[in-house]
Design an enzyme around this catalytic site. Structure first.
Site, PDB file in Angstrom:
ATOM      1  CB  SER A   1      -0.958   0.014   1.193  1.00  0.00           C
ATOM      2  OG  SER A   1      -2.050  -0.822   0.920  1.00  0.00           O
TER       3      SER A   1
ATOM      4  CB  SER B   1     -12.077   1.598   0.774  1.00  0.00           C
ATOM      5  OG  SER B   1     -12.515   0.866  -0.359  1.00  0.00           O
ATOM      6  CG  ASN B   2      -6.875  -1.808  -0.580  1.00  0.00           C
ATOM      7  OD1 ASN B   2      -5.870  -1.153  -0.382  1.00  0.00           O
ATOM      8  ND2 ASN B   2      -7.203  -2.847   0.176  1.00  0.00           N
TER       9      ASN B   2
END
Length: 400
Positions: free
Chosen positions: A107, A207-208
Site C-alpha cells: 500500500s 478502502s483499496n
C-alpha cells in the site's frame, strides 16, 4: 492500508481489505512455526556498536517474532544513511539477505498514486473538490454508491464510503487466484456488488477501492497508462533506481530480494509466496521497491520535491481516524499519507504496506530523519510481530 509507524504504544496495523491497506489479514494470536530460530546478521553499512538499538531490534524481529528476514534503511539526524539485515533470504537455502533488497511495497503504492493525482491538480487538470463523475462518468453506481456524490479528495482520504474490494478476494489471492490477472475495472465491479459503507464524507474507512478509482482517473485525464505516469512523474524524476511498477503478467521480482512467506492459517508453517500476479493491487498496492528507495521517495515528497506547496499542504491536511478502526493513538489520514505521533515528539509521515509475503513500514520527519523496515511474512509469525516492527520504526527515528 498499512499505515504509519507509531507512538510510544505499538500501533496495530489495520488488516487486509478490512483495516490494513493492501494489507492482507488480521494479526494472528498464535505463533506460526518457522522451523526454528534463524540467524541474524547486520548489513555491511550498519553500525556494530553495542548501543545500536536498531540492529538489536532487527535481530529480535527474527529471533523473537519469527520473521524469516528483516531489512532496514535509516537516515539519522546527522544525515548519515545506514542499512541493516537480519535472518535469511530463503528458508530452504539459508541464503544471506541482500542489503537493501527489493520487496513488494504494498500500500505504499497509494502514496505514489496520490502524488500523481495531486500533480495533476497542480497542473489544473484535476480538482480535489470535483466529483468523480466529471472524470469517470457512469463508473460508480451501486447500493448507496454514486460517482456524482463522491469527490476526488474523498477518494484520496478514504472518506468516500466505497466498499473495500479486497475484503472479498483475499483468500483467493493467496490460493487459487494467486496467478490470476485482474483488470482494474474488475476490482471496482467486485466492490460495487456491495453496499456503501457510509454516505460520502460521513466517516473515514480505509478502502483499496478508492485508489483503483484514482488510478483510472489518472489514466483518463492523462490518456496514458498509470505505470508510465508513475515512472515518469516520480520514479525517474527523483532517481528511484530500484523501484518499478511490474508489467502485465510479471510475477517475479527483478533484482536481488528475500523471498516472501505466508501462513495459510494461524499456527501453520510458513509457505513461500514470492511469485504471484500483483495486478489485484494495481494503483493501491502493486509497486516493488527497496527500503532506501522508500526513504528517498517519502523524504522527497515531504521535502517538496514532487508537489507544489499548495498541493503538499492539501496532502498533509489530515482527518481523525475513528477510535475503533484498529489504529494507534493519534493516527490521522491525509491524502495518500498518514501522520502518527512519535514517542520522542513530533510526527512521522508515511504510509506502510502489506501484500502477500511482505510487510513494509516507512516514515520520515520534517527535519530529515527517515527509516523503512521490511519483513518477509504477512501474516506476522507472532501476534505482536507487526506491532514490534512499528515500535522499531519509532526507535529508529527517535534514537539519539
Amino acid at each position: 492500508m498499512s499505515d504509519r509507524s507509531q507512538s510510544s504504544q505499538p500501533v496495530r496495523r489495520p488488516s487486509s481489505g478490512r483495516r490494513r491497506g493492501i494489507a492482507l489479514v488480521a494479526v494472528v494470536a498464535a505463533a506460526l512455526a518457522v522451523g526454528g530460530t534463524l540467524p541474524a546478521s547486520a548489513g555491511p553499512q550498519q553500525s556494530h556498536g553495542p548501543r545500536d538499538v536498531v540492529r538489536t531490534g532487527m535481530e529480535r524481529l527474527v529471533s523473537d517474532d519469527g520473521f524469516p528476514a528483516a531489512l532496514a534503511a535509516t537516515v539519522g539526524r546527522d544525515g548519515r544513511s545506514r542499512d541493516y539485515t537480519a535472518g535469511v533470504a530463503d528458508l530452504s537455502t539459508k541464503a544471506k539477505v541482500p542489503v537493501d533488497g527489493q520487496v513488494r511495497a504494498g500500500s505504499n503504492t497509494k502514496s505514489f498514486t496520490a502524488t500523481v493525482v495531486l500533480q495533476l491538480v497542480g497542473e489544473g487538470k484535476v480538482k480535489l473538490g470535483a466529483r468523480v463523475e466529471k472524470y469517470l462518468p457512469g463508473l460508480l453506481r451501486g447500493d448507496g454508491i454514486d460517482g456524482r456524490d463522491i469527490t476526488v479528495r474523498q477518494l484520496l482520504q478514504h472518506t468516500s464510503g466505497l466498499p473495500n474490494y479486497t475484503d472479498f478476494i483475499l483468500e483467493d489471492v493467496f490460493d487459487k487466484d494467486r496467478h490470476t490477472y485482474r483488470q482494474p475495472r474488475e476490482l471496482i465491479d467486485i466492490a460495487l456488488e456491495h453496499k456503501a459503507n457510509f454516505a460520502p464524507g460521513a466517516s473515514v474507512a480505509y478502502s483499496n477501492t478508492n485508489y483503483i478509482v484514482a488510478g483510472l482517473l489518472i489514466e483518463k485525464v492523462t490518456g496514458r497508462p498509470l505505470a508510465e505516469q508513475t515512472t515518469e512523474r516520480i520514479i525517474d524524476r527523483i532517481g528511484l533506481r530500484h523501484t518499478y511498477f511490474p508489467g502485465v503478467g510479471e510475477e517475479g521480482i527483478r533484482e536481488a530480494h528475500p523471498r516472501g512467506y505466508h501462513a495459510p492459517k494461524p499456527g501453520a508453517p510458513l509457505d513461500e509466496i514470492t511469485e504471484l500476479d500483483p495486478s489485484w493491487g494495481w494503483a493501491a498496492g502493486q509497486l516493488i521497491s527497496t527500503p532506501s528507495d522508500l526513504n528517498r521517495f517519502f523524504s522527497a515528497l515531504i521535502g517538496g520535491e514532487l508537489l507544489k506547496p499548495a498541493q503538499l499542504a492539501q496532502m498533509r491536511s489530515t482527518v481523525k481516524v475513528p477510535a475503533d478502526a484498529g489504529y494507534g493513538p493519534g493516527v490521522r489520514f491525509g491524502l495518500g499519507l498518514t501522520s502518527t505521533p512519535l514517542s520522542c515528539g513530533g510526527l512521522v509521515w508515511g504510509h506502510g504496506g502489506d501484500t502477500p509475503g511482505y510487510h513494509t513500514s516507512p516514515g520520515v520527519t520534517d527535519d530529515g530523519r527517515a527509516a523503512t523496515i521490511a519483513v518477509t511474512a504477512d501474516l506476522p509469525p507472532t501476534a505482536k510481530g507487526f506491532a514490534n516492527v512499528d515500535k522499531l520504526l519509532d526507535t529508529a527515528l527517535c534514537r539519539k
